[in-house]
Write an enzyme that holds these catalytic residues in place. Structure first.
Site, PDB file in Angstrom:
ATOM      1  N   LEU A  38      49.707   6.073 -17.309  1.00  0.00           N
ATOM      2  CA  LEU A  38      51.025   6.812 -16.978  1.00  0.00           C
ATOM      3  C   LEU A  38      51.398   7.736 -18.019  1.00  0.00           C
ATOM      4  CD1 LEU A  38      52.921   5.141 -14.130  1.00  0.00           C
ATOM      5  CD2 LEU A  38      50.960   6.829 -13.602  1.00  0.00           C
ATOM      6  N   ALA A  86      41.493   9.749 -19.252  1.00  0.00           N
ATOM      7  CA  ALA A  86      41.190  10.426 -20.703  1.00  0.00           C
ATOM      8  C   ALA A  86      42.470  11.181 -20.906  1.00  0.00           C
ATOM      9  CB  ALA A  86      39.866  11.183 -20.323  1.00  0.00           C
ATOM     10  N   THR A 137      32.510  15.980 -18.559  1.00  0.00           N
ATOM     11  CA  THR A 137      32.802  17.436 -18.586  1.00  0.00           C
ATOM     12  C   THR A 137      31.506  18.191 -19.012  1.00  0.00           C
ATOM     13  OG1 THR A 137      33.908  19.089 -19.810  1.00  0.00           O
ATOM     14  CG2 THR A 137      33.928  16.986 -20.792  1.00  0.00           C
ATOM     15  N   ASP A 138      31.365  19.503 -18.703  1.00  0.00           N
ATOM     16  CA  ASP A 138      30.509  20.220 -19.261  1.00  0.00           C
ATOM     17  C   ASP A 138      30.798  20.826 -20.417  1.00  0.00           C
ATOM     18  OD1 ASP A 138      32.433  21.981 -18.663  1.00  0.00           O
ATOM     19  OD2 ASP A 138      31.093  23.419 -17.282  1.00  0.00           O
ATOM     20  N   TYR A 162      38.526  17.823 -27.860  1.00  0.00           N
ATOM     21  CA  TYR A 162      38.370  17.252 -26.707  1.00  0.00           C
ATOM     22  C   TYR A 162      37.156  16.774 -26.460  1.00  0.00           C
ATOM     23  CZ  TYR A 162      37.743  17.066 -21.475  1.00  0.00           C
ATOM     24  OH  TYR A 162      37.479  16.807 -20.346  1.00  0.00           O
ATOM     25  N   LYS A 166      35.002  13.403 -25.631  1.00  0.00           N
ATOM     26  CA  LYS A 166      34.064  13.289 -24.312  1.00  0.00           C
ATOM     27  C   LYS A 166      32.622  12.909 -24.653  1.00  0.00           C
ATOM     28  CE  LYS A 166      35.491  13.225 -20.736  1.00  0.00           C
ATOM     29  NZ  LYS A 166      35.931  11.912 -19.740  1.00  0.00           N
ATOM     30  N   PRO A 217      50.093  34.118 -19.958  1.00  0.00           N
ATOM     31  CA  PRO A 217      49.588  34.179 -21.361  1.00  0.00           C
ATOM     32  C   PRO A 217      48.139  34.119 -21.137  1.00  0.00           C
ATOM     33  CG  PRO A 217      50.428  31.871 -21.077  1.00  0.00           C
ATOM     34  CD  PRO A 217      50.891  32.694 -19.493  1.00  0.00           C
ATOM     35  N   ARG A 226      34.613  30.764 -17.185  1.00  0.00           N
ATOM     36  CA  ARG A 226      34.455  29.315 -16.772  1.00  0.00           C
ATOM     37  C   ARG A 226      33.919  29.245 -15.423  1.00  0.00           C
ATOM     38  NH1 ARG A 226      35.395  28.990 -21.274  1.00  0.00           N
ATOM     39  NH2 ARG A 226      36.661  27.911 -22.616  1.00  0.00           N
ATOM     40  N   HIS A 295      37.671  28.816 -29.494  1.00  0.00           N
ATOM     41  CA  HIS A 295      37.335  29.254 -28.018  1.00  0.00           C
ATOM     42  C   HIS A 295      36.423  29.201 -27.603  1.00  0.00           C
ATOM     43  CE1 HIS A 295      39.562  31.111 -24.353  1.00  0.00           C
ATOM     44  NE2 HIS A 295      39.189  30.125 -24.042  1.00  0.00           N
TER      45      HIS A 295
HETATM   46  P1  NAD Z   1      44.416  14.350 -16.160  1.00  0.00           P
HETATM   47  O1  NAD Z   1      44.883  14.513 -17.663  1.00  0.00           O
HETATM   48  O2  NAD Z   1      45.077  15.094 -15.172  1.00  0.00           O
HETATM   49  O3  NAD Z   1      44.563  12.836 -15.818  1.00  0.00           O
HETATM   50  C1  NAD Z   1      44.254  11.862 -16.902  1.00  0.00           C
HETATM   51  C2  NAD Z   1      44.655  10.402 -16.427  1.00  0.00           C
HETATM   52  O4  NAD Z   1      44.187   9.394 -17.407  1.00  0.00           O
HETATM   53  C3  NAD Z   1      46.500  10.277 -16.475  1.00  0.00           C
HETATM   54  O5  NAD Z   1      46.750   9.865 -15.076  1.00  0.00           O
HETATM   55  C4  NAD Z   1      46.845   9.723 -17.656  1.00  0.00           C
HETATM   56  O6  NAD Z   1      47.966   9.057 -17.413  1.00  0.00           O
HETATM   57  C5  NAD Z   1      45.503   8.554 -17.601  1.00  0.00           C
HETATM   58  N1  NAD Z   1      45.340   7.977 -18.841  1.00  0.00           N
HETATM   59  C6  NAD Z   1      45.270   8.494 -20.159  1.00  0.00           C
HETATM   60  N2  NAD Z   1      45.017   8.008 -21.040  1.00  0.00           N
HETATM   61  C7  NAD Z   1      44.937   6.672 -20.530  1.00  0.00           C
HETATM   62  C8  NAD Z   1      44.721   5.441 -20.973  1.00  0.00           C
HETATM   63  N3  NAD Z   1      44.649   5.112 -22.319  1.00  0.00           N
HETATM   64  N4  NAD Z   1      44.680   4.257 -20.120  1.00  0.00           N
HETATM   65  C9  NAD Z   1      44.887   4.512 -18.699  1.00  0.00           C
HETATM   66  N5  NAD Z   1      45.024   5.690 -18.174  1.00  0.00           N
HETATM   67  C10 NAD Z   1      45.198   6.669 -19.205  1.00  0.00           C
HETATM   68  O7  NAD Z   1      42.883  14.634 -16.175  1.00  0.00           O
HETATM   69  P2  NAD Z   1      41.902  15.303 -15.113  1.00  0.00           P
HETATM   70  O8  NAD Z   1      42.023  16.673 -15.074  1.00  0.00           O
HETATM   71  O9  NAD Z   1      42.357  14.670 -13.875  1.00  0.00           O
HETATM   72  O10 NAD Z   1      40.476  14.652 -15.540  1.00  0.00           O
HETATM   73  C11 NAD Z   1      39.980  13.508 -15.067  1.00  0.00           C
HETATM   74  C12 NAD Z   1      38.584  12.914 -15.771  1.00  0.00           C
HETATM   75  O11 NAD Z   1      37.782  14.092 -15.609  1.00  0.00           O
HETATM   76  C13 NAD Z   1      38.782  13.184 -17.448  1.00  0.00           C
HETATM   77  O12 NAD Z   1      37.863  12.067 -17.833  1.00  0.00           O
HETATM   78  C14 NAD Z   1      38.223  14.468 -17.848  1.00  0.00           C
HETATM   79  O13 NAD Z   1      37.567  14.671 -19.009  1.00  0.00           O
HETATM   80  C15 NAD Z   1      37.325  14.757 -16.610  1.00  0.00           C
HETATM   81  N6  NAD Z   1      36.894  16.022 -16.351  1.00  0.00           N
HETATM   82  C16 NAD Z   1      37.839  16.982 -16.062  1.00  0.00           C
HETATM   83  C17 NAD Z   1      37.784  18.420 -15.576  1.00  0.00           C
HETATM   84  C18 NAD Z   1      38.838  19.195 -15.316  1.00  0.00           C
HETATM   85  O14 NAD Z   1      38.426  20.525 -15.024  1.00  0.00           O
HETATM   86  N7  NAD Z   1      40.055  18.810 -15.107  1.00  0.00           N
HETATM   87  C19 NAD Z   1      36.592  18.694 -15.475  1.00  0.00           C
HETATM   88  C20 NAD Z   1      35.356  17.776 -15.545  1.00  0.00           C
HETATM   89  C21 NAD Z   1      35.646  16.383 -16.241  1.00  0.00           C
HETATM   90  P1  TYD Z   2      42.082  25.381 -19.268  1.00  0.00           P
HETATM   91  O1  TYD Z   2      42.587  25.173 -18.016  1.00  0.00           O
HETATM   92  O2  TYD Z   2      42.942  24.701 -20.726  1.00  0.00           O
HETATM   93  O3  TYD Z   2      40.627  24.473 -19.123  1.00  0.00           O
HETATM   94  P2  TYD Z   2      39.470  24.640 -20.513  1.00  0.00           P
HETATM   95  O4  TYD Z   2      39.957  24.647 -21.711  1.00  0.00           O
HETATM   96  O5  TYD Z   2      39.296  22.943 -20.302  1.00  0.00           O
HETATM   97  O6  TYD Z   2      38.400  25.245 -20.037  1.00  0.00           O
HETATM   98  O7  TYD Z   2      41.612  26.619 -19.834  1.00  0.00           O
HETATM   99  C1  TYD Z   2      40.692  27.241 -19.049  1.00  0.00           C
HETATM  100  C2  TYD Z   2      40.443  28.793 -19.647  1.00  0.00           C
HETATM  101  O8  TYD Z   2      41.664  29.503 -19.523  1.00  0.00           O
HETATM  102  C3  TYD Z   2      40.134  28.661 -21.129  1.00  0.00           C
HETATM  103  O9  TYD Z   2      39.125  29.895 -21.376  1.00  0.00           O
HETATM  104  C4  TYD Z   2      41.482  29.026 -21.951  1.00  0.00           C
HETATM  105  C5  TYD Z   2      42.106  29.940 -21.220  1.00  0.00           C
HETATM  106  N1  TYD Z   2      43.684  29.853 -21.027  1.00  0.00           N
HETATM  107  C6  TYD Z   2      44.299  30.993 -20.903  1.00  0.00           C
HETATM  108  O10 TYD Z   2      43.897  32.044 -21.221  1.00  0.00           O
HETATM  109  N2  TYD Z   2      45.920  30.921 -20.960  1.00  0.00           N
HETATM  110  C7  TYD Z   2      46.418  29.608 -20.753  1.00  0.00           C
HETATM  111  O11 TYD Z   2      47.649  29.664 -20.861  1.00  0.00           O
HETATM  112  C8  TYD Z   2      45.680  28.534 -20.765  1.00  0.00           C
HETATM  113  C9  TYD Z   2      46.180  27.147 -20.344  1.00  0.00           C
HETATM  114  C10 TYD Z   2      44.193  28.692 -20.760  1.00  0.00           C
END
Ligand code: NAD
Ligand code: TYD
Length: 358
Positions: A38, A86, A137-138, A162, A166, A217, A226, A295
């Site tokens: 959390l 994560a 993640t990709d 990040y 990963k 922004p 993306r 970026h």
């Molecule tokens: P998120 O940031 O919304 O959630 C991460 C969760 O992990 C949170 O609930 C946090 O409390 C918990 N956490 C963080 N550190 C911790 C620790 N040390 N011990 C236990 N719990 C911990 O992330 P998300 O967007 O739900 O992503 C989940 C997973 O999917 C991640 O591994 C991320 O790399 C991967 N992923 C995310 C996306 C995306 O678009 N969001 C895409 C591909 C892969």
């Molecule tokens: P994000 O949601 O942070 O995901 P990731 O960086 O993991 O792809 O960002 C998605 C795209 O949007 C990325 O190209 C950065 C851009 N972005 C903005 O242009 N403005 C913003 O305020 C944020 C958070 C992201």
């Protein structure tokens, strides 16, 4: 034989983890233990729809805590681990990479070791049936030019703290399979969007700023691309790979929905003009801001392996998924207010003090 399977889902209070838990608990054959520290990104409100289920429990723990992880395995005797915990936000990894190394790399190592110690003493049948599913993640593949797409054979070239953290975790998971025989599967997914998404990421940030009449922004020229996937489709892909994926394999997951950031923001503005009209068009709020350092220009996923081997298909198009998402944020003022006011931290603070508030 137990008639329910017990899954440890790490990071289950986050965006994707909570979608996995809400979706999968509809299956009466599953019992889910959510393991979550959390942090700021974890929100028990996102688990409210399942919190009364007798097949659900929450363990507020840090995956970096080796003793706690070993005790948890002993207590819960899981049939599989689905590892999502994560630090997940690229911008935060640029300003503070330390937590990313700690949770994503060290935490994954600690979890793998706890899993291995538990797995080693299972019977041969149970060892074979056991899975450690690593959700990644990709972004580990780096950035693309105008052509092509990432696939399972693309060389790793992470560019942000990040994605580097990963990538490190992916390599550890791979090594624990090759060296120790731990039955692992890994998924590398493109950008997710959908309900319960913390508003630091592009889509929820833009929706909530637009509703509030605040600037939108856009980094740099807004032409970074993306590949967007609805979070429920990702949850279904993880389930398919967990249940039917080949051990030791990785599967790329994507939405075949490449959009520039500007296209995404325009679509969101147009949807809000229709669903939540304001005195002017929402596009007027778009503001170009300084670009993110390093970026990545373009991400795209070729998910042919997942489709051909496991028959996975996304159910939501970008258009239908984005409409549902905007509508969800309009309809769920309580969740949004809890997050924007910081009240969502109250549960953890009143139950555990400030120990997990990072
Ligand atoms: P998120 O940031 O919304 O959630 C991460 C969760 O992990 C949170 O609930 C946090 O409390 C918990 N956490 C963080 N550190 C911790 C620790 N040390 N011990 C236990 N719990 C911990 O992330 P998300 O967007 O739900 O992503 C989940 C997973 O999917 C991640 O591994 C991320 O790399 C991967 N992923 C995310 C996306 C995306 O678009 N969001 C895409 C591909 C892969
Ligand atoms: P994000 O949601 O942070 O995901 P990731 O960086 O993991 O792809 O960002 C998605 C795209 O949007 C990325 O190209 C950065 C851009 N972005 C903005 O242009 N403005 C913003 O305020 C944020 C958070 C992201």
């Amino acid at each position: 034989m137990k008639d329910t399977r017990t899954l440890l889902v790490t990071g289950g209070a986050g965006f994707i983890g909570s979608a996995v838990i809400r979706q999968w608990l509809a299956d009466p054959a599953l019992r889910i233990v959510c393991v979550d520290k959390l942090t700021y990104a974890g929100n028990v409100e996102s688990l409210k729809p399942v919190s009364d289920s007798p097949r659900f429990s929450l363990e507020v723990l840090d995956i970096c805590d080796a003793a706690a992880m070993r005790a948890l395995f002993e207590k819960e005797q899981p049939d599989a681990v689905v590892h999502l915990a994560a630090e997940s936000h690229v911008d935060r990894s640029i300003t503070g990479p330390g937590e990313f190394i700690q949770t994503n790399v060290v935490g994954t190592y600690v979890l793998l070791e706890a899993t291995r110690a538990y797995w080693r003493q299972l019977t041969a049948d149970k060892q074979q049936a056991f899975r450690f599913h690593h959700v990644s993640t990709d972004e580990v593949y780096g950035t693309l030019g105008d052509e092509g797409a990432f696939s399972e054979t693309t060389a790793y070239a992470p560019n942000s703290p990040y994605s580097a953290s990963k990538a490190g975790s992916d390599h550890l998971v791979r090594a624990w399979h090759h060296t120790y025989g731990l039955p692992v599967v890994t998924t590398n997914c493109s950008n997710n969007y959908g309900p319960y998404h913390f508003p630091e990421k592009l889509i929820p940030l833009m929706i909530l700023n637009a509703i509030a009449g605040k600037p939108l922004p856009v980094y740099g020229d807004g032409l970074n691309v993306r590949d967007w996937l609805f979070v429920e489709d990702h949850a279904r892909a993880i389930r398919a790979v967990l249940e039917r994926g080949r051990v030791g394999e990785t599967y790329c997951v994507g939405g075949r929905a490449e959009k520039t950031n500007l296209e995404v923001v325009h679509t969101l503005c147009d949807l809000l003009d229709e669903l939540h009209p304001s005195s002017g068009l929402h596009r007027r709020l778009i503001t170009y801001v300084k670009d993110r350092p390093g970026h990545d220009r373009r991400y795209a996923i070729d998910c042919a392996k997942l489709e051909a081997e496991l028959g996975w298909r996304q159910q939501e198009s970008f258009e239908t998924g984005l409409r549902k998402t905007v509508q969800w944020y309009l309809d769920n003022g309580d969740w949004v207010r809890g997050v924007t006011s910081g009240d969502y931290r109250r549960w953890i603070e009143s139950n555990y003090g400030s120990r997990s508030a990072s």
